[in-house]
Design a protein around this motif. Sequence first.
Motif, PDB file in Angstrom:
ATOM      1  N   PHE A 182      59.481  48.804  74.279  1.00 57.02           N
ATOM      2  CA  PHE A 182      60.394  49.661  75.027  1.00 57.02           C
ATOM      3  C   PHE A 182      60.373  49.361  76.528  1.00 57.02           C
ATOM      4  O   PHE A 182      61.422  49.310  77.170  1.00 57.02           O
ATOM      5  N   ILE A 183      59.189  49.187  77.101  1.00 55.76           N
ATOM      6  CA  ILE A 183      59.089  48.948  78.545  1.00 55.76           C
ATOM      7  C   ILE A 183      59.777  47.644  78.916  1.00 55.76           C
ATOM      8  O   ILE A 183      60.506  47.562  79.919  1.00 55.76           O
ATOM      9  N   ASN A 184      59.569  46.613  78.108  1.00 51.98           N
ATOM     10  CA  ASN A 184      60.208  45.330  78.374  1.00 51.98           C
ATOM     11  C   ASN A 184      61.723  45.467  78.328  1.00 51.98           C
ATOM     12  O   ASN A 184      62.436  44.931  79.184  1.00 51.98           O
ATOM     13  N   LEU A 185      62.221  46.180  77.326  1.00 49.67           N
ATOM     14  CA  LEU A 185      63.664  46.395  77.206  1.00 49.67           C
ATOM     15  C   LEU A 185      64.185  47.211  78.374  1.00 49.67           C
ATOM     16  O   LEU A 185      65.236  46.884  78.956  1.00 49.67           O
ATOM     17  N   PHE A 186      63.464  48.261  78.764  1.00 44.09           N
ATOM     18  CA  PHE A 186      63.918  49.132  79.846  1.00 44.09           C
ATOM     19  C   PHE A 186      64.035  48.371  81.169  1.00 44.09           C
ATOM     20  O   PHE A 186      64.979  48.597  81.937  1.00 44.09           O
ATOM     21  N   VAL A 187      63.076  47.490  81.449  1.00 39.81           N
ATOM     22  CA  VAL A 187      63.099  46.722  82.700  1.00 39.81           C
ATOM     23  C   VAL A 187      64.413  45.961  82.837  1.00 39.81           C
ATOM     24  O   VAL A 187      65.084  46.016  83.873  1.00 39.81           O
ATOM     25  N   TYR A 188      64.797  45.267  81.781  1.00 44.11           N
ATOM     26  CA  TYR A 188      66.005  44.448  81.867  1.00 44.11           C
ATOM     27  C   TYR A 188      67.269  45.274  81.709  1.00 44.11           C
ATOM     28  O   TYR A 188      68.317  44.909  82.274  1.00 44.11           O
ATOM     29  N   CYS A 189      67.203  46.379  80.989  1.00 45.48           N
ATOM     30  CA  CYS A 189      68.344  47.283  80.934  1.00 45.48           C
ATOM     31  C   CYS A 189      68.632  47.851  82.323  1.00 45.48           C
ATOM     32  O   CYS A 189      69.792  47.968  82.736  1.00 45.48           O
ATOM     33  N   ALA A 190      67.576  48.205  83.051  1.00 47.31           N
ATOM     34  CA  ALA A 190      67.744  48.754  84.397  1.00 47.31           C
ATOM     35  C   ALA A 190      68.442  47.746  85.308  1.00 47.31           C
ATOM     36  O   ALA A 190      69.318  48.104  86.107  1.00 47.31           O
ATOM     37  N   ILE A 191      68.053  46.480  85.181  1.00 43.44           N
ATOM     38  CA  ILE A 191      68.717  45.429  85.966  1.00 43.44           C
ATOM     39  C   ILE A 191      70.179  45.316  85.550  1.00 43.44           C
ATOM     40  O   ILE A 191      71.078  45.213  86.395  1.00 43.44           O
ATOM     41  N   GLY A 192      70.427  45.356  84.243  1.00 40.87           N
ATOM     42  CA  GLY A 192      71.798  45.277  83.745  1.00 40.87           C
ATOM     43  C   GLY A 192      72.648  46.447  84.188  1.00 40.87           C
ATOM     44  O   GLY A 192      73.838  46.276  84.500  1.00 40.87           O
ATOM     45  N   TRP A 193      72.067  47.646  84.236  1.00 41.80           N
ATOM     46  CA  TRP A 193      72.815  48.822  84.701  1.00 41.80           C
ATOM     47  C   TRP A 193      73.234  48.667  86.159  1.00 41.80           C
ATOM     48  O   TRP A 193      74.347  49.049  86.533  1.00 41.80           O
ATOM     49  N   LEU A 194      72.346  48.115  86.965  1.00 40.68           N
ATOM     50  CA  LEU A 194      72.679  47.910  88.374  1.00 40.68           C
ATOM     51  C   LEU A 194      73.798  46.873  88.518  1.00 40.68           C
ATOM     52  O   LEU A 194      74.737  47.059  89.305  1.00 40.68           O
ATOM     53  N   LEU A 195      73.715  45.784  87.757  1.00 42.69           N
ATOM     54  CA  LEU A 195      74.747  44.750  87.830  1.00 42.69           C
ATOM     55  C   LEU A 195      76.103  45.296  87.388  1.00 42.69           C
ATOM     56  O   LEU A 195      77.132  44.993  88.010  1.00 42.69           O
ATOM     57  N   ALA A 196      76.113  46.109  86.342  1.00 43.03           N
ATOM     58  CA  ALA A 196      77.370  46.700  85.876  1.00 43.03           C
ATOM     59  C   ALA A 196      77.935  47.665  86.909  1.00 43.03           C
ATOM     60  O   ALA A 196      79.155  47.721  87.126  1.00 43.03           O
ATOM     61  N   THR A 197      77.054  48.416  87.569  1.00 39.30           N
ATOM     62  CA  THR A 197      77.492  49.354  88.603  1.00 39.30           C
ATOM     63  C   THR A 197      78.121  48.616  89.776  1.00 39.30           C
ATOM     64  O   THR A 197      79.147  49.047  90.320  1.00 39.30           O
ATOM     65  N   VAL A 198      77.513  47.509  90.158  1.00 37.29           N
ATOM     66  CA  VAL A 198      78.069  46.702  91.251  1.00 37.29           C
ATOM     67  C   VAL A 198      79.459  46.205  90.885  1.00 37.29           C
ATOM     68  O   VAL A 198      80.381  46.233  91.711  1.00 37.29           O
ATOM     69  N   TYR A 199      79.631  45.777  89.631  1.00 37.07           N
ATOM     70  CA  TYR A 199      80.949  45.273  89.229  1.00 37.07           C
ATOM     71  C   TYR A 199      82.005  46.376  89.297  1.00 37.07           C
ATOM     72  O   TYR A 199      83.106  46.168  89.819  1.00 37.07           O
ATOM     73  N   LEU A 200      81.676  47.546  88.759  1.00 32.68           N
ATOM     74  CA  LEU A 200      82.650  48.629  88.777  1.00 32.68           C
ATOM     75  C   LEU A 200      82.939  49.110  90.197  1.00 32.68           C
ATOM     76  O   LEU A 200      84.039  49.579  90.490  1.00 32.68           O
ATOM     77  N   ALA A 201      81.946  48.993  91.079  1.00 37.95           N
ATOM     78  CA  ALA A 201      82.147  49.416  92.463  1.00 37.95           C
ATOM     79  C   ALA A 201      82.995  48.422  93.245  1.00 37.95           C
ATOM     80  O   ALA A 201      83.748  48.818  94.145  1.00 37.95           O
ATOM     81  N   THR A 202      82.888  47.149  92.922  1.00 38.91           N
ATOM     82  CA  THR A 202      83.571  46.108  93.695  1.00 38.91           C
ATOM     83  C   THR A 202      84.756  45.490  92.969  1.00 38.91           C
ATOM     84  O   THR A 202      85.649  44.939  93.614  1.00 38.91           O
ATOM     85  N   GLN A 203      84.729  45.526  91.633  1.00 42.49           N
ATOM     86  CA  GLN A 203      85.751  44.854  90.816  1.00 42.49           C
ATOM     87  C   GLN A 203      85.848  43.369  91.167  1.00 42.49           C
ATOM     88  O   GLN A 203      86.916  42.766  91.086  1.00 42.49           O
ATOM     89  N   ASN A 204      84.712  42.798  91.555  1.00 42.45           N
ATOM     90  CA  ASN A 204      84.673  41.388  91.933  1.00 42.45           C
ATOM     91  C   ASN A 204      83.637  40.686  91.068  1.00 42.45           C
ATOM     92  O   ASN A 204      82.429  40.808  91.295  1.00 42.45           O
ATOM     93  N   PHE A 205      84.098  39.942  90.072  1.00 48.91           N
ATOM     94  CA  PHE A 205      83.206  39.303  89.119  1.00 48.91           C
ATOM     95  C   PHE A 205      82.402  38.173  89.756  1.00 48.91           C
ATOM     96  O   PHE A 205      81.269  37.901  89.343  1.00 48.91           O
ATOM     97  N   SER A 206      82.945  37.525  90.760  1.00 45.51           N
ATOM     98  CA  SER A 206      82.229  36.440  91.432  1.00 45.51           C
ATOM     99  C   SER A 206      80.931  36.932  92.044  1.00 45.51           C
ATOM    100  O   SER A 206      79.924  36.211  92.067  1.00 45.51           O
ATOM    101  N   LEU A 207      80.925  38.163  92.540  1.00 45.58           N
ATOM    102  CA  LEU A 207      79.698  38.730  93.092  1.00 45.58           C
ATOM    103  C   LEU A 207      78.655  38.918  92.002  1.00 45.58           C
ATOM    104  O   LEU A 207      77.459  38.720  92.238  1.00 45.58           O
ATOM    105  N   ASN A 208      79.093  39.312  90.809  1.00 41.19           N
ATOM    106  CA  ASN A 208      78.154  39.474  89.713  1.00 41.19           C
ATOM    107  C   ASN A 208      77.556  38.140  89.283  1.00 41.19           C
ATOM    108  O   ASN A 208      76.386  38.078  88.895  1.00 41.19           O
ATOM    109  N   LEU A 209      78.335  37.077  89.337  1.00 45.01           N
ATOM    110  CA  LEU A 209      77.792  35.755  89.037  1.00 45.01           C
ATOM    111  C   LEU A 209      76.698  35.403  90.036  1.00 45.01           C
ATOM    112  O   LEU A 209      75.643  34.896  89.658  1.00 45.01           O
ATOM    113  N   MET A 210      76.939  35.688  91.308  1.00 46.04           N
ATOM    114  CA  MET A 210      75.956  35.405  92.350  1.00 46.04           C
ATOM    115  C   MET A 210      74.688  36.234  92.127  1.00 46.04           C
ATOM    116  O   MET A 210      73.565  35.709  92.207  1.00 46.04           O
ATOM    117  N   LEU A 211      74.848  37.519  91.826  1.00 44.33           N
ATOM    118  CA  LEU A 211      73.687  38.376  91.586  1.00 44.33           C
ATOM    119  C   LEU A 211      72.969  37.992  90.293  1.00 44.33           C
ATOM    120  O   LEU A 211      71.741  38.067  90.209  1.00 44.33           O
TER     121      LEU A 211
END
Length: 223
Positions: A182-211
């Motif tokens: 669970f801890i291993n999964l949560f660590v990477y889910c947390a990173i994924g949640w942040l990346l998804a939030t950035v995309y919805l906030a910016t609507q710029n997929f190129s930034l997500n590629l960079m991140l």
Amino acid sequence: MRSLRAPLANVLWYIIWLVLVIACQRWEQLCISQTGLHTFMAASFLLVSILVLLIMSGRYHHEQKFFITFEDTWRNGVNSFFNIILLAILVLGCFMVLVSYLKAKSFFPSLTNPTDYLAYGQAAFWFDLLTSSLIIAIEQQYVCVGFFFNYFFLKNNLMSALGGIFLSGLVFGLLNMENLHFINLFVYCAIGWLLATVYLATQNFSLNLMLGIFVALMKVILI
């Protein structure tokens, strides 16, 4: 926003992209063993994975024409959302450094990496570093963010956004987890949640590629 096609067709296409990414990840891992880097297998992986990445990129940009009209480039994104990107980099960096520290101190034995590619030689380490950050990471962003938000959660409301962020992060976590814990999964889910939030906030997929590339580099070096 409107869907590209029927919901069932979107699901089938998404499964295809997801299977291709999983296959590339598994193939990349098989290129390295205790004897070092398998040259022929590595060369074959590079050829096929780059071809898959080109197909995904071409398909994504074709489909994206149905959704946006503004310029979606990393330069435009950085100029428009510099504060968001800087904050995301700081949060991601600090979080991954913290996880690496906890692993080093054995606070969470379940976070120990099952494989240390550096122990298999410099060639194996650099192969993993480059392929993970420049091929696998980009492919992951296509299935976790790009195709994901083009096919699903298209309504412009809070529930759709929260549902999309949660499932997008879950997909990212499942793709990146190193062992069934669970801890291993949560660590990477947390990173994924942040990346998804950035995309919805910016609507710029190129930034997500960079991140995504930044996260992959940190993962190989630290986590």
